[in-house]
Motif scaffolding. Structure first.
Motif, PDB file in Angstrom:
ATOM      1  N   ARG A 148       0.828  -1.205   0.000  1.00  0.00           N
ATOM      2  CA  ARG A 148       0.000   0.000   0.000  1.00  0.00           C
ATOM      3  C   ARG A 148       0.862   1.254   0.000  1.00  0.00           C
ATOM      4  NH1 ARG A 148      -5.271  -1.144   3.932  1.00  0.00           N
ATOM      5  NH2 ARG A 148      -5.610  -3.314   3.289  1.00  0.00           N
ATOM      6  N   VAL A 151       1.686   2.135  -3.433  1.00  0.00           N
ATOM      7  CA  VAL A 151       0.545   2.776  -4.098  1.00  0.00           C
ATOM      8  C   VAL A 151       0.468   4.237  -3.678  1.00  0.00           C
ATOM      9  CG1 VAL A 151      -1.976   2.756  -4.296  1.00  0.00           C
ATOM     10  CG2 VAL A 151      -0.693   0.598  -4.296  1.00  0.00           C
ATOM     11  N   TRP A 152       0.628   4.514  -2.372  1.00  0.00           N
ATOM     12  CA  TRP A 152       0.598   5.896  -1.889  1.00  0.00           C
ATOM     13  C   TRP A 152       1.705   6.729  -2.529  1.00  0.00           C
ATOM     14  CZ3 TRP A 152       4.523   8.248   1.047  1.00  0.00           C
ATOM     15  CH2 TRP A 152       4.230   9.548   1.472  1.00  0.00           C
ATOM     16  N   LYS A 154       3.171   6.166  -5.312  1.00  0.00           N
ATOM     17  CA  LYS A 154       3.125   6.049  -6.771  1.00  0.00           C
ATOM     18  C   LYS A 154       4.479   5.606  -7.329  1.00  0.00           C
ATOM     19  CE  LYS A 154      -0.666   9.335  -7.333  1.00  0.00           C
ATOM     20  NZ  LYS A 154      -1.201  10.519  -8.029  1.00  0.00           N
ATOM     21  N   ASP A 166      -0.034   2.770  -8.218  1.00  0.00           N
ATOM     22  CA  ASP A 166      -1.448   3.083  -8.031  1.00  0.00           C
ATOM     23  C   ASP A 166      -2.294   2.724  -9.246  1.00  0.00           C
ATOM     24  OD1 ASP A 166       0.207   5.316  -9.065  1.00  0.00           O
ATOM     25  OD2 ASP A 166      -1.731   6.285  -9.377  1.00  0.00           O
ATOM     26  N   THR A 171      -7.528  -1.803  -5.083  1.00  0.00           N
ATOM     27  CA  THR A 171      -7.638  -1.355  -3.694  1.00  0.00           C
ATOM     28  C   THR A 171      -8.832  -1.966  -2.970  1.00  0.00           C
ATOM     29  OG1 THR A 171      -8.828   0.629  -4.396  1.00  0.00           O
ATOM     30  CG2 THR A 171      -6.427   0.798  -4.157  1.00  0.00           C
TER      31      THR A 171
END
Length: 455
Positions: A148, A151-152, A154, A166, A171
């Motif tokens: 995660r 993803v945050w 990028k 992302d 998600t």
């Protein structure tokens, strides 16, 4: 001895149905050690090395070979800490603490506080090299998907120009017991490239075995296929193990084509009722084993467990001596992978004895087509398997009742005629020859493992 039996038997398996991975791995059930049951998320490099050294000295000659670092090796557990809280906290800006050790491509790497040789971006390469120097093989546990925090942030995806983490994460696909990862949407451009990139990283470290968690229940078919494809392109043969169970039996054909071992049940621990439940899971998967694909009963609950969590206090296995024999006897007759769960440098004489009987381990490595002969009233059970190139038969007798009990095997029920020589494999003794049947009084929760030879 059955040292490196999987390699020695390769020629014998020519013509058998091999997995479609194109790799010659796990031709017999893998045998090794996994850090989870004794250290949880808190295993440190020196402890991994100590278990590897023990295996090299005491067990390698019997066919044991894999050393597997389980569970959150990128998560910081200070020396002496317990399993800790495996959840990350999300801050107001969307970032996460504790921050997992991760490279710029969104790929998790070993936490140097736990694995000092990883400092400077070396990853697991130095530890794998040490384990390889002992003549053993190295494995790691990973969680399904993508971090995660990648993803945050990028993070760019290596091998997929213009794609960031992302853009490939699903998600809505999360693990209920750990919040570190999102699933991958395998239909998105770049998702397979991300898996390819992490497997190439693992290959560069020298990884021989990968256990992917949070993928078999629920059964994430597309992601399982993605890991298989990533292994095929990484340039290094690797065993693919998936967990946790209960893997759906309806997916038997798919999992046999895409994984080398898969968990039949959730985590197994040192509790007799869980042994009884495992017998039922195993019966459901009867006939689905073969070179390159093995239903997995989970780790052996033998020796010193839960030194830093994850379940219960630090202890030696709560199984009685008879239950220990039943435990490993069933794993062997069933041909489950054998992954030792206890901290091996603390093994007692009984623990080493259970792991180093070459005749018993040959049942696991050489037996063919294990089948349940009968289960009577929930108090006695018999399983058997054949031996390639021999008319002999392995037979395991189990007393599941609460008192000592006489258990019998009728020779005609397994196709044996005439007089039959009975050899006890745990005692390494011939008991003589018998006609029609053999019976023995077995202790409460105990087992006997035999080799039957018809004259």
């Amino acid at each position: 001895m059955i040292k490196h039996l999987s390699n020695l038997l390769l020629a014998a398996f020519i013509g058998c149905s091999l997995p479609v991975t194109g790799q010659t791995v796990a031709l017999t059930p893998p045998m090794g050690w996994n850090s989870y049951n004794c250290y949880g998320s808190a295993v440190h490099e020196n402890e991994v090395k100590a278990n590897a050294a023990y295996m090299a000295v005491h067990l390698k000659k019997f066919g044991w070979q894999y050393i597997v670092v389980d569970f959150l090796w990128s998560y910081d557990n200070p020396p002496g800490s317990n399993i800790g809280n495996p959840f990350q906290k999300r801050l107001d800006d969307g970032s996460y603490i504790p921050w997992l050790t991760m490279d710029k491509w969104g790929r998790l790497t070993p936490q140097p506080n736990k694995f000092p040789s990883a400092f400077g971006g070396k990853g697991f390469k130095p530890l794998a090299a040490y384990i390889h120097s002992l003549g053993l093989k190295f494995g790691i546990h990973v969680m399904r998907g993508i971090p995660r925090q990648a993803v945050w942030s990028k993070s760019p995806v290596l091998g997929a120009t213009g794609i960031t983490a992302d853009m490939i994460a699903d998600t809505s696909s999360t693990c209920p017991w750990m919040n570190h990862m999102y699933g991958l949407d395998m239909n998105k451009p770049g998702a397979q490239a991300y898996l390819n990139s992490i497997l190439k990283l693992y290959a560069s470290w020298g990884v021989d075995f990968i256990k992917v968690d949070d993928i078999a229940r629920p059964y994430h078919k597309e992601e399982i296929e993605g890991y298989k494809k990533a292994i095929q392109q990484c340039g290094r043969p690797m065993v693919l193990s998936i967990s946790p169970g209960e893997t759906p039996v309806k997916e038997a054909e798919h999992v046999k084509q895409n994984a080398n071992m898969w968990r039949m049940a959730d985590d197994f621990w040192d509790d007799w009722q869980q042994v009884l439940h495992m017998f039922k899971y195993a019966k459901n998967w009867e006939g689905q084993d073969g070179p390159g694909h093995w239903p997995d009963c989970d780790m052996l609950q033998i020796g010193k467990l839960s030194k830093r969590g994850p379940v219960g206090p630090e202890r030696y296995s709560r199984f009685t001596e008879d239950e220990l024999y039943t435990h490993i006897t069933f794993w062997c007759i069933y041909k489950s992978p054998l992954m030792m769960g206890g901290n091996m440098p603390e093994n007692r004489p009984i623990d080493l004895k259970l792991l180093s009987n070459d005749e018993v381990l040959q049942v696991n490595q050489r037996g063919q087509n294990p089948r349940q002969l009968y289960l009577k009233d929930g108090d006695s059970m018999v399983w058997y398997s054949t031996i390639r190139g021999s008319g002999d038969i392995y037979v395991a007798l189990f007393n599941l009742s609460e008192t000592a009990k006489n258990i019998k095997i009728d020779f005609s029920s397994i196709g044996l005629k005439g007089r039959v020589t009975v050899r006890d494999l745990w005692k390494k003794q011939n008991f003589g020859s018998y006609k029609n049947d053999y019976q023995q009084t077995i202790n409460r929760h105990g087992a006997v493992l035999l080799r039957l030879s018809a004259k």
